[in-house]
Each structure stands twice: as structure tokens, then as C-alpha cells.
Design a protein around this motif. Sequence first.
Motif, short mmCIF file in Angstrom:
data_model
loop_
_atom_site.label_atom_id
_atom_site.label_comp_id
_atom_site.label_asym_id
_atom_site.label_seq_id
_atom_site.Cartn_x
_atom_site.Cartn_y
_atom_site.Cartn_z
N TYR A 1 34.78 46.35 50.22
CA TYR A 1 35.60 47.40 49.63
C TYR A 1 34.75 48.65 49.47
N TYR A 60 34.68 52.26 47.22
CA TYR A 60 35.22 52.98 46.09
C TYR A 60 34.49 54.31 45.93
N LEU A 100 36.94 54.41 39.19
CA LEU A 100 36.62 53.99 40.55
C LEU A 100 37.89 54.07 41.39
N PHE A 128 30.68 53.58 45.98
CA PHE A 128 30.29 52.19 45.80
C PHE A 128 30.90 51.33 46.91
N GLU A 163 36.44 38.82 41.52
CA GLU A 163 35.05 39.08 41.21
C GLU A 163 34.42 39.80 42.38
N LEU A 164 34.42 41.10 42.28
CA LEU A 164 33.79 41.91 43.30
C LEU A 164 32.32 42.10 42.93
N PHE A 220 29.30 44.50 43.36
CA PHE A 220 29.07 45.90 43.71
C PHE A 220 27.62 46.17 44.06
N GLY A 221 27.44 47.09 45.00
CA GLY A 221 26.13 47.63 45.26
C GLY A 221 25.79 48.68 44.21
N GLU A 222 24.61 49.26 44.31
CA GLU A 222 24.18 50.25 43.33
C GLU A 222 24.77 51.63 43.58
#
Lengths: 116, 113
Positions: free
Chosen positions: A33, A35, A43, A90, A104-105, A107-109
Motif C-alpha cells: 500500500y 499512503y 494518512l 509511506f 495489520e499493515l 509500515f516503513g519509516e
Amino acid sequence: DSGVTQTPKHLITATGQRVTLRCSPRSGDLSVYWYQQSLDQGLQFLIQYYNGEERAKGNILERFSAQQFPDLHSELNLSSLELGDSALYFCASSAASGALNTGELFFGEGSRLTVL
Amino acid sequence: DQQVKQNSPSLSVQEGRISILNCDYTNSMFDYFLWYKKYPAEGPTFLISISSIKDKNEDGRFTVFLNKSAKHLSLHIVPSQPGDSAVYFCAASARNTGNQFYFGTGTSLTVIP
């Protein structure tokens, strides 16, 4: 560490330019995904890919495009950049898609894009 | 159109007290709700979720309450700890319409020692 890797972490560019943001999902995750988080905004969902195919599209501008490659990494391409495109972008991944997704995604930083 | 709203941008609570974060939504098709927590310079991390068939879900110090008739959910943190200081995002999805997740604008929680 979520296991999701985004590059670059920071990017400064000029209006009218084009940039590519890269995302490597968690090992084994098929869904990616994208965002966008602008100042004081939540987001905003841009687009989702599942196993290489586009699965859902949100408020993604026509100047933006994305793809997911056979190795499951994804790229978000932003072109003809405007000042308002400055934001934190993101990437998130999850194991499944559709009704099987628990939500429950991971996420990267994020990649912080500044357009001057 | 913001389908998920968090009307309080910030909240300050004393350590040991209860923190209550609120979230409202407009789409009656939403049937799955989540809370994410975000520290500076990190991506959001999943905290707790609730399905629309329930009105409460508890996980340790965190409890989420869902009031479907009011289209409102809340996250209770008891007792609040300084390490809970972060931005909390509420999210919702409608599983029968592609499971796209809609996020609120976030509430910045500060727990004062």
C-alpha cells in the motif's frame, strides 16, 4: 523494525521534476500500500497492489503512478512535481488482500519529499 | 472527504491516569476498525483492532470501544505511561469494498511523568 524498507528516506527536488520512491515489503507479504501524509493531514490512501496487480486505488493524482514488480518490491513515481506534493510517503505491506486481511499493515519509516 | 475523523489534534494526560482518544466515522459500511501508534521518525505500528460485530476489545492496557449507532470509537489507555506518548491514528475499512483502509488525522498524546 517492521521489515518494510523505503528508500530514499529524504528527497529534495524542484517543481516540475520527477522522482521515484521505492519500497521493499516484509518477506512473504504480497500486498503493498502507498499512503501520503501531508502537513496536518491523516494518512491518505493512494494505491494498493497485490502480487503484482493493482487492487485498489484511492486519491492518487494522474501525475502519480505505481507498480509492483515480480520480486514484490514496489515503486511510486511522482512526476511534474508541485509544491503541494511535499509530504511524507509511506509504504505498508500485509500478507493478504481483501477480506482475509486482518488490517495489520506493516509500515516503513517513510520517504520525506520536499519540493522547492 | 474525510471519512474518518479525529477531532482532537492533541491530548495531555498525567502518568497513571486514563487516556481516552476518540474517533468518528461517516461511512456506515465500515466494519473493521484499527488503532495505530506512531513515534517520530518511524512508521505507524498496529496497536489494536475491533470488528463491527463487537463493541469492545481489550489488550492489556489498551481497550477499544465501538459505538456503531453513533459511528464512534474510542481508545482507552489505562494506566498511561510516558512511553505511550506518540501520535495515534484511527483507521477503518469496509471489507466488502476492497478492504481499503481510511485513516484519521491523528491525535498526539503526551503522557506527563
